[in-house]
Design an enzyme around this catalytic site. Structure first.
Site, PDB file in Angstrom:
ATOM      1  N   TRP A 188      22.703  99.734  20.940  1.00 17.23           N
ATOM      2  CA  TRP A 188      21.922  99.074  21.994  1.00 17.23           C
ATOM      3  C   TRP A 188      20.431  99.046  21.680  1.00 17.23           C
ATOM      4  CZ3 TRP A 188      18.461 102.702  23.132  1.00 17.23           C
ATOM      5  CH2 TRP A 188      18.836 104.034  22.921  1.00 17.23           C
ATOM      6  N   ASN A 189      19.967  99.820  20.694  1.00 17.74           N
ATOM      7  CA  ASN A 189      18.508  99.981  20.590  1.00 17.74           C
ATOM      8  C   ASN A 189      17.800  98.778  19.971  1.00 17.74           C
ATOM      9  OD1 ASN A 189      19.475 100.643  18.034  1.00 17.74           O
ATOM     10  ND2 ASN A 189      17.909 102.189  17.674  1.00 17.74           N
ATOM     11  N   PRO A 202      29.116  94.209  20.168  1.00 16.69           N
ATOM     12  CA  PRO A 202      27.821  94.804  20.491  1.00 16.69           C
ATOM     13  C   PRO A 202      27.990  95.973  21.462  1.00 16.69           C
ATOM     14  CG  PRO A 202      28.152  92.785  21.753  1.00 16.69           C
ATOM     15  CD  PRO A 202      29.382  92.959  20.891  1.00 16.69           C
ATOM     16  N   ALA A 203      26.938  96.745  21.638  1.00 14.69           N
ATOM     17  CA  ALA A 203      26.985  97.861  22.590  1.00 14.69           C
ATOM     18  C   ALA A 203      27.130  97.320  24.013  1.00 14.69           C
ATOM     19  CB  ALA A 203      25.704  98.687  22.466  1.00 14.69           C
ATOM     20  N   GLU A 209      25.300 102.552   8.889  1.00 16.83           N
ATOM     21  CA  GLU A 209      23.881 102.794   9.160  1.00 16.83           C
ATOM     22  C   GLU A 209      23.842 103.760  10.325  1.00 16.83           C
ATOM     23  OE1 GLU A 209      21.361 101.714   7.473  1.00 16.83           O
ATOM     24  OE2 GLU A 209      22.252 100.150   6.245  1.00 16.83           O
ATOM     25  N   LEU A 210      23.536 105.034  10.033  1.00 18.05           N
ATOM     26  CA  LEU A 210      23.739 106.077  11.049  1.00 18.05           C
ATOM     27  C   LEU A 210      22.412 106.683  11.517  1.00 18.05           C
ATOM     28  CD1 LEU A 210      26.911 107.614   9.363  1.00 18.05           C
ATOM     29  CD2 LEU A 210      26.772 105.768  11.035  1.00 18.05           C
ATOM     30  N   ARG A 267       7.297 102.779  18.533  1.00 13.66           N
ATOM     31  CA  ARG A 267       7.984 101.480  18.514  1.00 13.66           C
ATOM     32  C   ARG A 267       9.301 101.678  19.253  1.00 13.66           C
ATOM     33  NH1 ARG A 267      11.044  98.197  14.327  1.00 13.66           N
ATOM     34  NH2 ARG A 267      11.529 100.180  13.397  1.00 13.66           N
ATOM     35  N   CYS A 271      16.195 104.494  14.998  1.00  6.68           N
ATOM     36  CA  CYS A 271      16.775 105.423  14.020  1.00  6.68           C
ATOM     37  C   CYS A 271      15.718 105.884  13.018  1.00  6.68           C
ATOM     38  CB  CYS A 271      17.926 104.755  13.296  1.00  6.68           C
ATOM     39  SG  CYS A 271      17.450 103.165  12.601  1.00  6.68           S
ATOM     40  N   GLU A 275      18.349 114.123  16.794  1.00 11.42           N
ATOM     41  CA  GLU A 275      17.523 112.945  17.098  1.00 11.42           C
ATOM     42  C   GLU A 275      17.030 113.049  18.530  1.00 11.42           C
ATOM     43  OE1 GLU A 275      20.505 109.764  16.177  1.00 11.42           O
ATOM     44  OE2 GLU A 275      18.761 108.796  15.303  1.00 11.42           O
ATOM     45  N   GLU A 330      21.399  97.502   3.963  1.00 10.67           N
ATOM     46  CA  GLU A 330      21.320  96.190   4.606  1.00 10.67           C
ATOM     47  C   GLU A 330      20.009  95.530   4.217  1.00 10.67           C
ATOM     48  OE1 GLU A 330      24.211  96.327   8.391  1.00 10.67           O
ATOM     49  OE2 GLU A 330      22.224  97.116   8.814  1.00 10.67           O
TER      50      GLU A 330
HETATM   51  P1  NAD Z   1      26.743 105.009  19.311  1.00  9.32           P
HETATM   52  O1  NAD Z   1      27.249 105.571  18.046  1.00  9.32           O
HETATM   53  O2  NAD Z   1      27.048 105.742  20.568  1.00  9.32           O
HETATM   54  O3  NAD Z   1      27.303 103.528  19.535  1.00  9.32           O
HETATM   55  C1  NAD Z   1      27.129 102.517  18.568  1.00  9.32           C
HETATM   56  C2  NAD Z   1      28.183 101.457  18.773  1.00  9.32           C
HETATM   57  O4  NAD Z   1      29.453 102.031  18.542  1.00  9.32           O
HETATM   58  C3  NAD Z   1      28.225 100.855  20.170  1.00  9.32           C
HETATM   59  O5  NAD Z   1      28.550  99.494  20.077  1.00  9.32           O
HETATM   60  C4  NAD Z   1      29.373 101.624  20.805  1.00  9.32           C
HETATM   61  O6  NAD Z   1      29.997 100.914  21.862  1.00  9.32           O
HETATM   62  C5  NAD Z   1      30.317 101.764  19.640  1.00  9.32           C
HETATM   63  N1  NAD Z   1      31.290 102.849  19.742  1.00  9.32           N
HETATM   64  C6  NAD Z   1      31.202 104.008  20.440  1.00  9.32           C
HETATM   65  N2  NAD Z   1      32.329 104.733  20.243  1.00  9.32           N
HETATM   66  C7  NAD Z   1      33.119 104.024  19.410  1.00  9.32           C
HETATM   67  C8  NAD Z   1      34.400 104.239  18.840  1.00  9.32           C
HETATM   68  N3  NAD Z   1      35.103 105.354  19.069  1.00  9.32           N
HETATM   69  N4  NAD Z   1      34.901 103.291  18.030  1.00  9.32           N
HETATM   70  C9  NAD Z   1      34.213 102.161  17.767  1.00  9.32           C
HETATM   71  N5  NAD Z   1      32.999 101.905  18.275  1.00  9.32           N
HETATM   72  C10 NAD Z   1      32.454 102.833  19.084  1.00  9.32           C
HETATM   73  O7  NAD Z   1      25.182 104.800  19.110  1.00  9.32           O
HETATM   74  P2  NAD Z   1      24.129 104.239  20.128  1.00  9.32           P
HETATM   75  O8  NAD Z   1      23.821 105.299  21.122  1.00  9.32           O
HETATM   76  O9  NAD Z   1      24.542 102.905  20.619  1.00  9.32           O
HETATM   77  O10 NAD Z   1      22.881 104.003  19.152  1.00  9.32           O
HETATM   78  C11 NAD Z   1      21.998 104.985  18.802  1.00  9.32           C
HETATM   79  C12 NAD Z   1      22.355 105.569  17.448  1.00  9.32           C
HETATM   80  O11 NAD Z   1      22.355 104.527  16.483  1.00  9.32           O
HETATM   81  C13 NAD Z   1      21.336 106.569  16.957  1.00  9.32           C
HETATM   82  O12 NAD Z   1      21.999 107.639  16.359  1.00  9.32           O
HETATM   83  C14 NAD Z   1      20.539 105.785  15.930  1.00  9.32           C
HETATM   84  O13 NAD Z   1      19.893 106.567  14.967  1.00  9.32           O
HETATM   85  C15 NAD Z   1      21.585 104.919  15.345  1.00  9.32           C
HETATM   86  N6  NAD Z   1      20.989 103.751  14.704  1.00  9.32           N
HETATM   87  C16 NAD Z   1      20.997 103.696  13.341  1.00  9.32           C
HETATM   88  C17 NAD Z   1      20.403 102.619  12.706  1.00  9.32           C
HETATM   89  C18 NAD Z   1      20.383 102.532  11.212  1.00  9.32           C
HETATM   90  O14 NAD Z   1      20.113 101.444  10.701  1.00  9.32           O
HETATM   91  N7  NAD Z   1      20.656 103.585  10.479  1.00  9.32           N
HETATM   92  C19 NAD Z   1      19.821 101.594  13.457  1.00  9.32           C
HETATM   93  C20 NAD Z   1      19.844 101.687  14.835  1.00  9.32           C
HETATM   94  C21 NAD Z   1      20.449 102.776  15.452  1.00  9.32           C
END
Ligand code: NAD
Length: 495
Positions: A167-168, A192-193, A267-268, A295, A301, A398, A475
């Protein structure tokens, strides 16, 4: 049904959010979920429900895979020049509608409008960059060492891709996957989220208008991401999972993908160190710190998560950062004056508060902020903490919010060890006037990306990604982003 014109009707403006939630986008058609259920979308600035989007079931996911499969042959055989022109058109349409898209992203995510505008420009750039990459995919040709045959290597689209985004950055995380996948000749299903689905659907309508054929991009939202994703990965036609999100969910998905030996790009999460040496330009370091920390109100992330400041400059840096952070305007993202919008959910605010209280209980001192803002909306104030002890939980987790923890250090070797004391390795920042030292430290910090005397490194033209538990693959960048969606086919030829 062509809804894109309605969605971007300037006269309607942003008053009718429902126009952005017509349905699941499958095979070029907008449709409700098979059981009619919906997911409510909340404005994090007010906690009000602003729209409802369909809640896809396993049956809907199967339809999306069918649609992507039906479109696959046509898209992979579409000449690269044509694919490139369609991607370029996506860039142009996104740029033309940037203001509407930014307002929508700001509304559903809460981010300040200026951040949303920056995100939309960045997101659109993935289409321009990959339009240029689409016509530059080349193969290899060589003589086998034995001399017996020629080695021909052809790069082919990997197949149907499941793309999952957080979602971010609702626009940029989607286009960073969709654009290279389409450049490579793949068809995709984007999930998407649930917190920020409206931007993804608005973009789907725009792709359609740009000429992306039905079924090439499918978008579905679901409140059951685990089962829905598992079902799609179990379909043998799906060959790729590209995920951006938390390390915890990334691990779950890697295990799920392993069952079917599906190629994964991950991408975690991150835990970026921001290192300031005594010889740094103080004002430049403070400018960079504000970008790296604030930002997206810290919900990035790549956000600076630990500030390591050398003893000689520490107090001046702490004072400067406190002044800048305390002066930020907090408010609804869509207010043009806002510099720090709300967090995404109440849960996110509670997590930030837990980390701050933990640091304070262990001896950290609050220079500004430090307590949840009362009232409606998920607001947390810009916060600076000094004397944060190394065992504070926020040095390992984080924060994902507007909190800057300061830790002091003395030597180069010490700060490298501290910077690397984490399971993450996504981004790091270094400020020093000594370029040789900057390059030396950059080479020793275990991180996929380093910003040296800069507060920002994201660029579609550069490879974005992490080492250690921050991810797998890259990416963007020259060839990297597209290569994630292709496979090498080797042909041995006797001539
Ligand atoms: P999240 O892992 O909770 O969710 C990400 C996505 O995965 C969402 O669409 C969610 O609905 C989906 N999801 C959740 N559980 C799932 C499952 N069991 N199976 C399949 N999909 C599932 O993360 P978030 O809270 O939405 O985003 C924040 C995290 O994302 C932070 O840890 C951040 O660092 C990371 N992030 C990483 C990057 C990067 O490029 N490395 C970029 C942006 C955000």
């Amino acid at each position: 049904m062509n809804i894109s014109a309605d969605i971007f009707d300037e006269d309607e403006g942003m008053s009718d959010y429902a126009t952005f939630s017509h349905g699941l986008y499958i095979g070029g058609r907008w449709q409700p979920s098979s059981d009619g259920r919906v997911i409510e979308v909340i404005d994090p600035s007010t906690e009000a429900v602003i729209a409802a989007v369909p809640d896809a079931t396993l049956a809907d996911a199967a339809l999306a895979v069918d649609a992507a499969a039906k479109a696959a042959a046509g898209w992979r055989e579409t000449p690269p020049r044509r694919r490139s022109e369609i991607l370029r058109r996506c860039f142009e349409l996104m740029s033309e509608r940037a203001e509407t898209l930014a307002a929508l992203t700001s509304l559903e995510n809460g981010k300040a409008l200026r951040d949303a505008r920056g995100e939309v420009a960045y997101a659109a750039e993935f289409f321009r960059w990959n339009a240029e990459e689409a016509v530059r995919i080349s193969g290899e040709f060589g003589l086998a060492p034995s001399g017996a045959n020629r080695i021909v290597v052809d790069y082919q689209p990997i197949g149907i891709c499941v793309l999952i985004t957080p979602w971010n950055f609702p626009a940029a995380m989607a286009t960073r996957k969709i654009a290279p996948a389409l450049a490579a000749g793949c068809t995709v299903i984007l999930k998407p989220a649930s917190e920020t689905p409206l931007t993804a659907y608005a973009l789907a309508a725009l792709y359609e208008e740009a000429g992306v054929p039905p079924g090439v991009v499918n978008v579905l939202t679901t409140s059951s991401p685990g089962p829905v994703t598992a079902a799609m990965l179990a379909d043998p036609r799906v060959r790729k999972l590209s995920f951006t999100g938390s390390t915890g969910i990334g691990r779950v998905l890697l295990a799920e993908a392993a069952k079917h030996v599906i190629s994964c790009s991950m991408e975690l999460g991150g835990n970026a160190p921001f290192v300031v040496f005594d010889d740094a330009d103080l004002e430049a370091a403070l400018d960079g710190a504000m970008v790296a920390k604030m930002r997206n109100a810290g919900e990035a992330c790549t956000a600076a998560n630990r500030f390591y400041v050398q003893a000689g400059i520490h107090d001046a840096f702490a004072d400067g950062l406190r002044k800048r952070m305390a002066a930020l305007q907090v408010g609804p993202g869509t207010d043009s004056e806002t510099e720090c919008g709300p967090m995404i959910t109440r849960k996110a605010v509670d997590k930030i508060d837990r980390l701050v209280q933990d640091a304070v209980a262990r001896g950290a001192k609050v220079l500004c902020g430090g307590t949840i803002l009362e009232g409606r909306g998920y607001f947390y104030p810009p916060t600076v903490l000094r004397d944060v002890p190394p065992d504070a939980v926020m040095t390992q987790e984080e924060i994902f919010g507007p909190v800057a923890p300061l830790l002091s250090f003395d030597s180069e070797a010490e700060v490298i060890a501290k910077a690397n004391d984490t399971e993450y390795g996504l981004a790091a920042y270094i400020y020093t006037r000594d370029l040789a030292r900057g390059m030396r430290v950059a080479s020793k910090i275990e991180s996929g990306m380093i910003a040296l005397n800069r507060g920002l490194m994201s660029d579609p033209a550069a490879p974005f990604g992490g080492v250690k538990q921050s991810g797998l693959g890259r990416e963007g960048g020259q060839k990297h982003g597209v290569a994630e969606f292709m496979e090498a086919k080797y042909i041995a030829v006797t001539i």
